[in-house]
Each structure stands twice: as C-alpha cells, then as structure tokens.
Design a protein around this motif. Sequence first.
Motif, PDB file in Angstrom:
ATOM      1  N   LEU A 317      12.725  11.348   2.372  1.00  0.00           N
ATOM      2  CA  LEU A 317      13.828  10.864   3.211  1.00  0.00           C
ATOM      3  C   LEU A 317      14.217  11.934   4.227  1.00  0.00           C
ATOM      4  O   LEU A 317      14.192  13.128   3.913  1.00  0.00           O
ATOM      5  N   GLY A 319      17.264  13.017   7.315  1.00  0.00           N
ATOM      6  CA  GLY A 319      18.710  12.804   7.508  1.00  0.00           C
ATOM      7  C   GLY A 319      19.021  11.883   8.676  1.00  0.00           C
ATOM      8  O   GLY A 319      20.069  12.003   9.302  1.00  0.00           O
ATOM      9  N   GLN A 323      23.939   5.727   5.225  1.00  0.00           N
ATOM     10  CA  GLN A 323      24.304   5.818   3.814  1.00  0.00           C
ATOM     11  C   GLN A 323      23.840   4.598   3.029  1.00  0.00           C
ATOM     12  O   GLN A 323      23.281   4.709   1.955  1.00  0.00           O
ATOM     13  N   TYR A 326      20.070   4.578   2.468  1.00  0.00           N
ATOM     14  CA  TYR A 326      19.624   5.557   1.463  1.00  0.00           C
ATOM     15  C   TYR A 326      19.938   5.073   0.056  1.00  0.00           C
ATOM     16  O   TYR A 326      19.130   5.200  -0.855  1.00  0.00           O
ATOM     17  N   HIS A 344      13.634  15.588   0.223  1.00  0.00           N
ATOM     18  CA  HIS A 344      14.360  15.672   1.503  1.00  0.00           C
ATOM     19  C   HIS A 344      13.526  16.478   2.496  1.00  0.00           C
ATOM     20  O   HIS A 344      13.276  17.661   2.288  1.00  0.00           O
ATOM     21  N   LEU A 371      23.077  12.048   3.022  1.00  0.00           N
ATOM     22  CA  LEU A 371      21.886  11.979   2.170  1.00  0.00           C
ATOM     23  C   LEU A 371      22.024  12.955   0.996  1.00  0.00           C
ATOM     24  O   LEU A 371      21.790  12.581  -0.164  1.00  0.00           O
TER      25      LEU A 371
END
Length: 519
Positions: A317, A319, A323, A326, A344, A371
């Motif tokens: 994932l 940034g 929200q 995610y 990340h 995240l």
Amino acid sequence: MPKVKVNGKEIEVKEGTLLIEAFKQAKEDIAHYCWHPGLSTAGVCRLCMVEIEGNPRLQIACNTVVTEGMSACNNSDKIKETVKWGLDFHLINHPLDCPICDQAGECGLQDQYMKFGKYTPEMSEHKVKKHKVVSLGERVVLDSERCILCSRCVRFTSEVSKTNELGIFNRGDRAEIGTFDGKPLDNNYSMNTVDICPVGALTSKDFRFRQRVWYLKNGTSICTGCSTGCNIKAYYNEEGLFRIKPEPNPDVNVYWMCDKGREIYKHINLDARLTEARSGQAGNWQVRESAECLKEAGDAIRQAVKDVGPTRVAMVLTGQHSQEEYQELVNFYLGDLACREIYHWINNPEQMEEFDGILYRGDRNPNTKGLLGILAKEKVNAPWKQLEDRLNQDSVDVLVVAGPEDPSVFPDLMEKLHLFGKAKKLLWLSSTKSEIVDQVTTPTWQIPLKTFFEKDGTFVNFQGKKQEFKRIATIVPKAMGLTDVTKVLSGRGEGASQGDKSDLDWKKTNFFVQQRGPL
Ligand code: SF4
Ligand code: SF4
Ligand code: FES
C-alpha cells in the motif's frame, strides 16, 4: 467583545477586528483592492471608504480598528460618489484589455466598475504606456499596464514566502512592479501572487489563454501533493481540468497553497491515465474487463492461500489512497485470507521529514498518517525487508500493489516495479499509465483506478486532521475505487463504479490549447 453598527446592523466582533472585517462579518458589501485577510494592511487603494458616526472625515475601513459603540456605513451617496471617483482614478491608465485578459470574469476592477462605474469618464489624456508581457519567473507573467499598484504581490513575497523578489519601482504614473536585481519570481509559492492580484496584471503561464473562466465549473477537494492536505478548488469543464487554486482553511493552509500542488491536475487528465484494464506481461497486453481480471486475481490469491498458506500472498500500500479504501483492503487480507503480509511502500524515505517552513512537506502523499493509523490499529507491522527477502526467494505467489496515483512523486518506481516483478503474479492497481510497467515480465493484471477527483473519501493529514473530500466529476469511466476493487477481489460483488459515463467530452477538446507548453 465590542459591539458595532454596520450599515445599521448591530453585530458583536472580536477585540482588534478591523472595520472591513466587521463589514464582511455582517455580510455587507465593501469595495477593496489592497486589503487581503492574509496580509498586512497597506491602505493604498482608498476604495474601502466608510463614514463613521462622529467623525467628520471619511475613513478607510481596512485601517480602522472597531471600538465599542462604533457606527459606520458605506451605503450613503457621499461614499458612493467617493468610490466612483476612486475607481475612475484607478482606471486612468488601465487599458481596455478585458476581451483578451485572463482575469475577465473574475476581476475586482470589472466587478466594482459594474457597481460604481463612472460611465461618463472625464479623462481626456492619453493612457501611459508600460511593459505588457514581462516574464517574472518560471510561472508568472506581468502586464504592467493593468497593475493598479495595490502592493498585494509585494507584501506576499515579503510577508508569506519571505523571498522578497518583488518591489515597486519608479514613482507616480511611471511606477511599476518588478523584481530586484533581475532575480526571478521562482519560489514554490509564486502562483499565490496571481490569485491575490485583484486585476489581470499577474497571470499564470500555465493557464494563460487556455480557457475563459466562465466556461469552467469548479469543485472543492484536498490537494494530494503532500501530507499537508491544503484545501483546494479544482476548475474543469468537458475538456478536462485546467487549474487548481487554494480554498481558505485557517487550520490547514490559511489562504495559500504551493506551486507544486497546483500541478496535480496534470495526472488526473485523460492523457495521463490508464483507461482500461489489461493483462499480459513484458509489454504484450490484452485489453480486458476490470471485473474479469479481478476475479482471476481473487481466485489466484485464494488458491495460493489454500495450497501453500497465507504467507505466499502479499499486498503493498502507498499513502496515496483514502481511509475507507485502505480499511476495506486490510479487512480483506486480515479477515478473509488471514494474511498479515501487508507492506507500506514509502516512496521518498530520505525526504519524508522535510518541511519548507510554510506548507510543503517531504511526505509527498496525502494519507500516510491515515494508512499508518489503520496498520497500527490492526497491529500490522511487516517490515519492508521481509517483502524484499520473500520476493528475492521466489516465495510470493500473488502480489497486490495499490500503486501511485501521481507517479511523479515516486522516483523509485522503476526499482520497485523490478522488485514486484519477482512475484509469480502481479495485480497492479493504478490510475496513471506508465511505460515502466511494460518492463515487468511476470504475468500482470493492470486495473485503472479512480483519482481523488472521481471519488468520495477521507485523508488524514500530517497533523492527524481528518479531511473528507467528494467526487467532483468522472474522467475515466472504467476506473474503479479500491473499495470496489476489494469487493470483486473478495467475491462479494461486481463493483458498482464500472460503466459510469465520463463527464468529459473529448471531441470538443481544443488539442492545440491542451497540448501546447506554457506560454
Ligand atoms: S501586480 Fe497585481 S497584486 Fe501586484 S501590485 Fe499590481 S495589481 Fe497589485
Ligand atoms: S503544500 Fe502540499 S498539500 Fe499544500 S498545495 Fe503544496 S503539495 Fe498540495
Ligand atoms: S482596501 Fe482599504 S485602502 Fe485598499
């Protein structure tokens, strides 16, 4: 809190409020050019004239602090006559450029003239000629004849950007804006001078002559250029997006935004976008339906988990997404797959903590904090090194990557795609097309994603402030949000967002205007 009467309306204001602010608070119209709420008071345009009870002389509201019991008005005949003459003086040397001026349609001078104009001017002298097309720097052009010397731009560079490039040179009707020692206006906030110039003296090289403003619609949103999350207004029509301007928010960006943030519209427009799903490898792509590809990817993920266990699938994932998106993806991995291989991708680790002291931050993602919050809440803390090791040991069967929305802030895109290509199968989710993906030799599904302009959601900025944004328009009809992607991937639905009609009509596009470089 002092009480004040404004055109007969009694209001209560904060201690230290200026009379011009009291007029605005009372929703009473007041002419002004030089005053701006984000700058110091200059008091040079003399348009904000008011009559104050008990004071025999007219005063300027922008330099008068409200005191208890004050009563002021700007709707008397005396004031109207004064503003009319003030305006006439501003127009002595102002050219009749409105038909070719970018500011036309949103110009303070035009607006005030329509209200207070002296329709029978008495000036017979020739207008003073000044410099017409002066490049002040990389992004801003000056037309000195249109300048009314309000000094807003000068105060901006001395008080906000603190770069001091601009000044007023010469005197009287020869006075002109210029740069000191030929130093160009090239700071990362230079375009704010275009926003605050009340006339068309400062214009944007990028936007000049591309569109008349009355042909543009706009919608408010959040800038995705860095983790500050400046509030913005995006201007568009059926030919695409044309410009981004700041929307005031005292808690985030006050009245300003940076020049880099204004460029985010470029990766939202159609020519930068991945428009259809495809599958293949090494540049041999077959155009497919997104749902078909996602079902295949979902089956492959479940099969790998069943055959060899949840450590054989992984998800990366960035940034860049919301929200809500995610949370859906993380729930799918943790809940349905019992898989904690969620990583990340930090696109610019060396610059993450940088800050220019005004707004612009080194974390060039709008939702890193959000995240990290979700990963921490779900106790997911898989280190990046672990993903590298697994990929280098050929032990990732399917890798899902919710990749960049803005590839220009991913300098490591090539290197990372090379790494991701070591998975046996790759699901690449991105809104922009990239030739680098053609170099991936592993079987890959590419799914076009919506950008922030095309979906609802929430970003959490560097302060931890949650900011919601709403869909403004659809540009790529086949693009999906990650929430819909997760639905199809997990077998819970088809993904409602496919097949939306585009709000753009590319047949109407003036390609000369779209594709020319900045003037
Ligand atoms: S260029 Fe614009 S902002 Fe600057 S002094 Fe002239 S009118 Fe004011
Ligand atoms: S400071 Fe960051 S959020 Fe604000 S306009 Fe610039 S890039 Fe966008
Ligand atoms: S706005 Fe008050 S003098 Fe210019």
